[in-house]
Design a protein around this motif. Sequence first.
Motif, PDB file in Angstrom:
ATOM      1  N   LEU A  76       8.437 -40.138 -10.699  1.00 45.88           N
ATOM      2  CA  LEU A  76       9.416 -39.319  -9.979  1.00 45.88           C
ATOM      3  C   LEU A  76      10.052 -38.292 -10.908  1.00 45.88           C
ATOM      4  CD1 LEU A  76      11.179 -42.084  -7.852  1.00 45.88           C
ATOM      5  CD2 LEU A  76       9.422 -40.467  -7.096  1.00 45.88           C
ATOM      6  N   LEU A  77      10.473 -38.727 -12.091  1.00 45.05           N
ATOM      7  CA  LEU A  77      11.111 -37.802 -13.029  1.00 45.05           C
ATOM      8  C   LEU A  77      10.153 -36.689 -13.440  1.00 45.05           C
ATOM      9  CD1 LEU A  77      13.105 -40.242 -15.354  1.00 45.05           C
ATOM     10  CD2 LEU A  77      13.972 -38.844 -13.462  1.00 45.05           C
ATOM     11  N   ALA A  78       8.876 -37.018 -13.566  1.00 43.14           N
ATOM     12  CA  ALA A  78       7.880 -36.002 -13.922  1.00 43.14           C
ATOM     13  C   ALA A  78       7.749 -34.946 -12.829  1.00 43.14           C
ATOM     14  CB  ALA A  78       6.528 -36.662 -14.179  1.00 43.14           C
ATOM     15  N   ASP A  85      17.174 -42.536  -9.666  1.00 39.34           N
ATOM     16  CA  ASP A  85      17.739 -42.619 -11.021  1.00 39.34           C
ATOM     17  C   ASP A  85      18.866 -43.635 -11.147  1.00 39.34           C
ATOM     18  OD1 ASP A  85      16.078 -40.498 -11.472  1.00 39.34           O
ATOM     19  OD2 ASP A  85      17.578 -39.272 -12.471  1.00 39.34           O
ATOM     20  N   GLU A  86      19.785 -43.581 -10.185  1.00 41.23           N
ATOM     21  CA  GLU A  86      21.019 -44.355 -10.342  1.00 41.23           C
ATOM     22  C   GLU A  86      20.765 -45.848 -10.460  1.00 41.23           C
ATOM     23  OE1 GLU A  86      20.732 -41.826  -8.290  1.00 41.23           O
ATOM     24  OE2 GLU A  86      22.411 -40.454  -8.681  1.00 41.23           O
ATOM     25  N   GLU A 123      24.962 -38.885 -20.328  1.00 42.05           N
ATOM     26  CA  GLU A 123      24.297 -40.172 -20.572  1.00 42.05           C
ATOM     27  C   GLU A 123      23.057 -40.321 -19.693  1.00 42.05           C
ATOM     28  OE1 GLU A 123      24.871 -42.712 -22.845  1.00 42.05           O
ATOM     29  OE2 GLU A 123      26.129 -41.132 -23.713  1.00 42.05           O
ATOM     30  N   LYS A 124      23.161 -39.885 -18.437  1.00 43.51           N
ATOM     31  CA  LYS A 124      22.010 -40.028 -17.538  1.00 43.51           C
ATOM     32  C   LYS A 124      20.889 -39.078 -17.943  1.00 43.51           C
ATOM     33  CE  LYS A 124      21.984 -39.109 -12.986  1.00 43.51           C
ATOM     34  NZ  LYS A 124      20.634 -38.530 -12.741  1.00 43.51           N
ATOM     35  N   LYS A 125      21.246 -37.897 -18.434  1.00 44.18           N
ATOM     36  CA  LYS A 125      20.219 -36.980 -18.908  1.00 44.18           C
ATOM     37  C   LYS A 125      19.466 -37.574 -20.098  1.00 44.18           C
ATOM     38  CE  LYS A 125      19.490 -32.232 -20.492  1.00 44.18           C
ATOM     39  NZ  LYS A 125      20.150 -30.917 -20.803  1.00 44.18           N
ATOM     40  N   LYS A 130      14.535 -40.348 -22.169  1.00 47.49           N
ATOM     41  CA  LYS A 130      13.910 -41.511 -22.800  1.00 47.49           C
ATOM     42  C   LYS A 130      12.844 -42.123 -21.896  1.00 47.49           C
ATOM     43  CE  LYS A 130      15.730 -44.260 -25.688  1.00 47.49           C
ATOM     44  NZ  LYS A 130      16.478 -45.330 -26.396  1.00 47.49           N
ATOM     45  N   ILE A 131      13.096 -42.131 -20.592  1.00 49.11           N
ATOM     46  CA  ILE A 131      12.090 -42.632 -19.653  1.00 49.11           C
ATOM     47  C   ILE A 131      10.823 -41.784 -19.738  1.00 49.11           C
ATOM     48  CG2 ILE A 131      11.507 -42.894 -17.208  1.00 49.11           C
ATOM     49  CD1 ILE A 131      13.354 -45.084 -18.120  1.00 49.11           C
TER      50      ILE A 131
END
Length: 318
Positions: A76-78, A85-86, A123-125, A130-131
Motif C-alpha cells: 500500500l505504501l508503495a 497506516d494507523e 513519527e508516522k513519516k 522504515k516499512i
Amino acid sequence: MSILETPYLNLLKEIMTTGNDRSDRTGTGTKSIFGAQMRFDLQAGFPIITTKKVPFGLIKSELLWFLRGDTNIRFLLAHHNHIWDEWAFKSWIESSDYTGPDMTDFGLRSESDPEFKQVYLEEKKKFDQKILNDDVFAKKYGELGNVYGAQWRHWQTRNGKFIDQIQNVIEEIKNNPTSRRLIVTAWNPEDIPSAALPPCHVLFQFYVNDNRLSLQLYQRSGDMFLGIPFNIASYALLVHLIARETGLKVGDFIHTLGDAHIYHNHFEQVQELLTRKPYDAPKLWLNPEKNKIMDFEMTDIKLIDYKHHSTIKAPVAV
C-alpha cells in the motif's frame, strides 16, 4: 448516467435524524442505527460518491492488495496508500522497541493539539519510510495479521491446509451459477484477537441471474462518512472484476449494514456534504485485454467522467 448515491445520502440523513447516541471502542462516540441496506444498479454507472472527492486510486490499490492475499502495508505504501497506516503504527508505538515521543491516543490528540499533531506526523513519516526501506522492520511491524487478504485467499483450516475462497467462488460461479453458496467470509473467530482490526465487511454473497452478476455484502460496522464510500466503490469494483473473469455482465451491489454510524467528530462534515448536489455517476473502464483478476494492475482500471465536489477532511477514529 444516473444519480447513484441517493441511497447513501438518505442513510446519512436517517442516522443524523433518528440515530442512537452511543459510546464506542475509540472513545469518540457515534450516532448509530442497527440494520440498514443500500442498493446500487451497476448497469446505471459506477457508484462512487460525487458529493465529495473519493480517491479512487486508493480504492484500486487496496482491493488489489486484498486480492493478492497481502496483509503487509508495504504494498500500500508503495502505491501512496495510507488507509491502513494507523493500525500498523499503533502496534509499533505500543511495542517495547519503540523509544520515541509518547503517542498515546494519537488519533484524538492530533485533532485538538496542533503541536502534538506535528510530532505525530513526523513519527508516522519515519515509520512509513522504515516499512518501505527496512525488510526486517517491515516484516515485523508492517504486518496486520489475518485481515482480508489472508482470509480471502489463504484461509487456514484445522488440518493446516489453506482455502482460496476467491478462486473457489470464481470456479463455482462458472460451473454452478445458480448455487446459493457463492459466499466469501472474512470472519474467523479464532483470528479476531490477533488481527489489527477485526473484519468490518465480514461476508459477501454472489447471485447470478439473466447473465448478470450481483453481490450482497454484510458489514458488521460501518463508518458512514469515511469508510462506507470506500466500501461501496471497492465492492462495486470487485463485482466488475469477478464478472469480467466469469464472462458475465454486472447486476446490483447490495450493501447491508449492522451498526451504521457517524462519529461525533464527523457531524459538521456530514452536514456540509448533505448541502451539496450530487453529480451523475461515472463509468468504469477495465482494460479489455485483461480477463483474470490477478492480471489487473493499477493502470488497467479507470473511471471515466468522474465529476465530484471537493474533498472534505475528517479524522480517523483508531
